[in-house]
Write a protein that holds these residues in place. Structure first.
Motif, PDB file in Angstrom:
ATOM      1  N   ARG A  92       0.814  -1.211   0.000  1.00 13.47           N
ATOM      2  CA  ARG A  92       0.000   0.000   0.000  1.00 13.47           C
ATOM      3  C   ARG A  92       0.852   1.267   0.000  1.00 13.47           C
ATOM      4  O   ARG A  92       0.466   2.291   0.568  1.00 13.47           O
ATOM      5  N   ILE A  93       2.016   1.210  -0.687  1.00  9.52           N
ATOM      6  CA  ILE A  93       2.853   2.409  -0.774  1.00  9.52           C
ATOM      7  C   ILE A  93       2.375   3.227  -1.971  1.00  9.52           C
ATOM      8  O   ILE A  93       2.996   3.278  -3.038  1.00  9.52           O
ATOM      9  N   ALA A  94       1.212   3.821  -1.791  1.00 10.73           N
ATOM     10  CA  ALA A  94       0.552   4.564  -2.866  1.00 10.73           C
ATOM     11  C   ALA A  94      -0.473   5.498  -2.248  1.00 10.73           C
ATOM     12  O   ALA A  94      -0.913   5.302  -1.113  1.00 10.73           O
ATOM     13  N   ASP A  95      -0.872   6.509  -3.006  1.00 15.42           N
ATOM     14  CA  ASP A  95      -1.847   7.469  -2.500  1.00 15.42           C
ATOM     15  C   ASP A  95      -3.156   7.439  -3.282  1.00 15.42           C
ATOM     16  O   ASP A  95      -3.986   8.339  -3.164  1.00 15.42           O
ATOM     17  N   ASN A  96      -3.349   6.389  -4.074  1.00 17.84           N
ATOM     18  CA  ASN A  96      -4.520   6.360  -4.948  1.00 17.84           C
ATOM     19  C   ASN A  96      -5.225   5.001  -4.952  1.00 17.84           C
ATOM     20  O   ASN A  96      -5.931   4.674  -5.906  1.00 17.84           O
ATOM     21  N   LEU A  97      -5.034   4.218  -3.890  1.00 19.75           N
ATOM     22  CA  LEU A  97      -5.594   2.873  -3.865  1.00 19.75           C
ATOM     23  C   LEU A  97      -7.038   2.882  -3.371  1.00 19.75           C
ATOM     24  O   LEU A  97      -7.439   3.747  -2.593  1.00 19.75           O
TER      25      LEU A  97
ATOM     26  N   THR B  75       2.940 -23.128  -2.281  1.00 19.85           N
ATOM     27  CA  THR B  75       2.168 -21.908  -2.088  1.00 19.85           C
ATOM     28  C   THR B  75       3.050 -20.758  -2.534  1.00 19.85           C
ATOM     29  O   THR B  75       4.199 -20.640  -2.105  1.00 19.85           O
ATOM     30  N   VAL B  76       2.513 -19.932  -3.417  1.00 16.94           N
ATOM     31  CA  VAL B  76       3.272 -18.824  -3.990  1.00 16.94           C
ATOM     32  C   VAL B  76       2.436 -17.552  -3.895  1.00 16.94           C
ATOM     33  O   VAL B  76       1.261 -17.542  -4.274  1.00 16.94           O
ATOM     34  N   TYR B  77       3.058 -16.489  -3.388  1.00 23.81           N
ATOM     35  CA  TYR B  77       2.398 -15.189  -3.307  1.00 23.81           C
ATOM     36  C   TYR B  77       2.940 -14.274  -4.407  1.00 23.81           C
ATOM     37  O   TYR B  77       4.139 -13.971  -4.439  1.00 23.81           O
ATOM     38  N   LEU B  78       2.049 -13.854  -5.297  1.00 21.83           N
ATOM     39  CA  LEU B  78       2.443 -12.945  -6.369  1.00 21.83           C
ATOM     40  C   LEU B  78       2.672 -11.544  -5.816  1.00 21.83           C
ATOM     41  O   LEU B  78       1.983 -11.098  -4.902  1.00 21.83           O
ATOM     42  N   PHE B  79       3.652 -10.877  -6.383  1.00 20.90           N
ATOM     43  CA  PHE B  79       3.903  -9.483  -6.037  1.00 20.90           C
ATOM     44  C   PHE B  79       3.650  -8.666  -7.299  1.00 20.90           C
ATOM     45  O   PHE B  79       4.327  -8.851  -8.295  1.00 20.90           O
ATOM     46  N   ALA B  80       2.660  -7.808  -7.236  1.00 22.52           N
ATOM     47  CA  ALA B  80       1.839  -7.423  -6.105  1.00 22.52           C
ATOM     48  C   ALA B  80       0.434  -7.166  -6.618  1.00 22.52           C
ATOM     49  O   ALA B  80       0.180  -7.193  -7.821  1.00 22.52           O
ATOM     50  N   LEU B  81      -0.484  -6.868  -5.705  1.00 20.31           N
ATOM     51  CA  LEU B  81      -1.867  -6.641  -6.104  1.00 20.31           C
ATOM     52  C   LEU B  81      -2.007  -5.391  -6.978  1.00 20.31           C
ATOM     53  O   LEU B  81      -2.648  -5.421  -8.027  1.00 20.31           O
TER      54      LEU B  81
ATOM     55  N   LYS C  98     -13.151  -2.390  -0.602  1.00 16.41           N
ATOM     56  CA  LYS C  98     -13.199  -2.644  -2.040  1.00 16.41           C
ATOM     57  C   LYS C  98     -12.131  -3.658  -2.453  1.00 16.41           C
ATOM     58  O   LYS C  98     -12.349  -4.474  -3.353  1.00 16.41           O
ATOM     59  N   VAL C  99     -10.980  -3.600  -1.794  1.00 16.62           N
ATOM     60  CA  VAL C  99      -9.897  -4.534  -2.112  1.00 16.62           C
ATOM     61  C   VAL C  99     -10.313  -5.960  -1.788  1.00 16.62           C
ATOM     62  O   VAL C  99     -10.061  -6.890  -2.563  1.00 16.62           O
ATOM     63  N   VAL C 100     -10.949  -6.156  -0.638  1.00 17.58           N
ATOM     64  CA  VAL C 100     -11.405  -7.494  -0.263  1.00 17.58           C
ATOM     65  C   VAL C 100     -12.426  -8.005  -1.273  1.00 17.58           C
ATOM     66  O   VAL C 100     -12.392  -9.181  -1.679  1.00 17.58           O
ATOM     67  N   ALA C 101     -13.316  -7.137  -1.705  1.00 23.80           N
ATOM     68  CA  ALA C 101     -14.297  -7.531  -2.732  1.00 23.80           C
ATOM     69  C   ALA C 101     -13.593  -7.912  -4.033  1.00 23.80           C
ATOM     70  O   ALA C 101     -13.985  -8.866  -4.716  1.00 23.80           O
TER      71      ALA C 101
ATOM     72  N   GLU D 252      -8.673  -0.700 -10.214  1.00 28.79           N
ATOM     73  CA  GLU D 252      -9.121  -2.098 -10.127  1.00 28.79           C
ATOM     74  C   GLU D 252      -9.194  -2.771 -11.498  1.00 28.79           C
ATOM     75  O   GLU D 252      -9.627  -3.908 -11.625  1.00 28.79           O
ATOM     76  N   GLU D 253      -8.764  -2.075 -12.541  1.00 29.07           N
ATOM     77  CA  GLU D 253      -8.671  -2.670 -13.869  1.00 29.07           C
ATOM     78  C   GLU D 253      -7.406  -3.521 -13.936  1.00 29.07           C
ATOM     79  O   GLU D 253      -6.359  -3.146 -13.413  1.00 29.07           O
ATOM     80  N   LYS D 254      -7.504  -4.693 -14.587  1.00 26.20           N
ATOM     81  CA  LYS D 254      -6.342  -5.566 -14.721  1.00 26.20           C
ATOM     82  C   LYS D 254      -5.272  -4.922 -15.607  1.00 26.20           C
ATOM     83  O   LYS D 254      -5.595  -4.340 -16.641  1.00 26.20           O
TER      84      LYS D 254
END
Length: 461
Positions: free
Chosen positions: A30-35, A307-313, A40-43, A335-337
């Motif tokens: 979450r190093i951003a000012d526009n998230l 188990t693999v965690y992608l970086f980043a959302l 909404k992220v959980v959804a 939230e667009e891919k």
């Protein structure tokens, strides 16, 4: 490709996975000012079928939003708190009570990452790492949560002294006695696992003269044989992970499992960041997900599920450093891919079916089976095709009866048609594994049923 060809299987094991295939998670930085808001992220996570998330702190808004979602969560004790957690058990108790127990079990916290890449932290907190891990674990014991919530710490690959070849993997000597031996012993004693951050992008970017892009992106390639153990690797991530396994094995910790807590590929970079592009990021993450969700481990640990965690959302606009640092996201803040890849088995099947129905099969009709075939590359030349054909029908064990004179697939009697049948037989018999459709560049994979005369190309043996 000799008889030493090893199954191309991907990635790591984790103690909390009981399914027959691996698991995909995502890092929510979450190093951003526009998230978007945490709600909404959980959804968004749920809409994409992502059921594991790793966060870099214990922000109340995020942990509250995840409550009741069914999403499993890994939280982080930041590096700057290692000193306090190591020196004071009361601090550790209070931190766990306030940041973990207060949300559990409604928020399904399954692991605590104590620090992140501590060995490369400029604040020199390495000596506090293991004591902090022990105090955090002890706090969980007091709350009777230690069986449900595991404690570990993500290490960067720079913690290795040697990573090539994989069989020579070893930890940096100065870290072995003070850190790795006690940490690995702690992980074994508590039933936990080692967390590893691995980025083939960095290795490729720095060594494009010796590392092929196909090898880095899980695409078809001839593979690389490890001279130490004879295993053949078809992707760089496998090789990196097995180097860590080898390093653990050298210290007699063969029994420990491993989770890839970060891996990814940037969709944009500076001019000198070779390979950073939307196409390559889509290929890396898309191929990685496909391999994880279809099960399997590494050449060294072929039965391990990962188990693999992608970086980043998200792309994070406030991150420092080169352009790539701000462009690892799977999604834009809107939230667009950033690129279209599926994250679930169902999504993979739908994606594969849609792709395989795009081009018509020679002779009509689109295939929606999701199958693939291996055929000869006519531009490779007759000599290469003949060499591949001889190997496939001989040492390779392909079923070549149908292309003998008088048999069903003898006509058309061309080297390309015969080689295609033999190559496909070899490919199908090996479960369509990565690297089994190469033959020195004389073959490639297609998603449409091949058509040579009246010959039927099998998809299974």
């Amino acid at each position: 490709m000799g008889s030493s060809l090893v199954s191309f299987l991907l990635l790591l094991a984790t103690v909390f996975i009981v399914a027959d295939c691996g698991s995909i998670g995502v890092n929510y930085g979450r190093i951003a000012d526009n998230l978007p808001s945490a709600t909404k992220v959980v959804a968004l996570l749920k809409s994409q079928g992502l059921n594991r998330v790793k966060v870099y702190d214990t922000d109340p808004a995020v942990l509250h939003a995840l409550s009741g979602s069914g999403i499993k969560v890994t939280v982080d004790l930041p590096n700057e708190k290692l000193f306090a957690a190591a020196k004071s058990s009361s601090f550790a108790n209070s931190w766990v009570q306030r940041n973990v127990a207060a949300y559990y079990p409604r928020t399904q916290i399954e692991a605590i990452a104590v620090g992140n890449e501590v060995f490369v932290d400029s604040h020199n907190t390495t000596k506090f790492l293991v004591p902090a891990m022990k105090n955090i674990h002890q706090a969980l014991v007091k709350l009777k949560l230690h069986s449900e919530i595991k404690v570990s710490s993500p290490i960067a690959l720079s913690a290795l002294q040697n990573s090539y070849p994989s069989s020579a993997g070893s930890f940096r000597p100065e870290l072995i006695e003070p850190v790795f031996k006690p940490m690995l012993e702690f992980l074994r004693k508590t039933g936990s696992f080692l967390m590893v951050n691995a980025y083939p992008f960095f290795a490729y970017e720095s060594n494009t003269d010796v590392i092929s892009l196909d090898y880095a992106l899980f695409r078809e390639n001839p593979g690389v044989v490890d001279p130490g153990n004879g295993l053949r690797y078809f992707n760089l991530l496998d090789a990196q992970i097995d180097a860590v396994f080898a390093a653990m094995s050298a210290l007699k910790f063969d029994d420990l499992n491993l989770v890839v807590t970060e891996t990814g590929w940037p969709s944009k970079g500076d001019e000198n960041e070779i390979g950073a592009s939307v196409q390559n990021a889509a290929a890396y993450n898309g191929n990685l997900i496909r391999r994880i969700l279809t099960g399997g481990g590494t050449p060294l640990r072929p039965k391990a599920d990962l188990t693999v965690y992608l970086f980043a959302l998200f792309n994070e606009d406030k991150k420092m450093g080169p352009t790539s640092e701000r462009n690892y996201g799977l999604f834009y803040p809107s939230e667009e891919k950033v690129y279209d890849i599926p994250f679930t088995e169902e999504g993979l099947k739908e994606y594969r079916d849609n792709r395989s129905s795009v081009a018509p099969v020679s002779g009509g009709g689109g295939s929606r089976t999701g199958n693939t075939w291996c055929v000869a590359n006519g531009e490779a030349g007759k000599e290469k095709l003949q060499t591949g054909l001889d190997y496939a029908c001989g040492e390779g064990g392909a079923d070549c009866h149908a292309i003998q004179p008088g048999s069903t697939c003898y006509n058309p009697n061309t080297i390309e048609a015969h080689a295609s049948f033999a190559f496909n037989s070899y490919y199908q018999k090996r479960g369509r594994q990565m690297g089994s459709c190469y033959f020195g560049g004389a073959a490639y994979v297609i998603t449409q049923q091949p058509k040579y005369g009246h010959c039927d190309f099998p998809t299974g043996y």
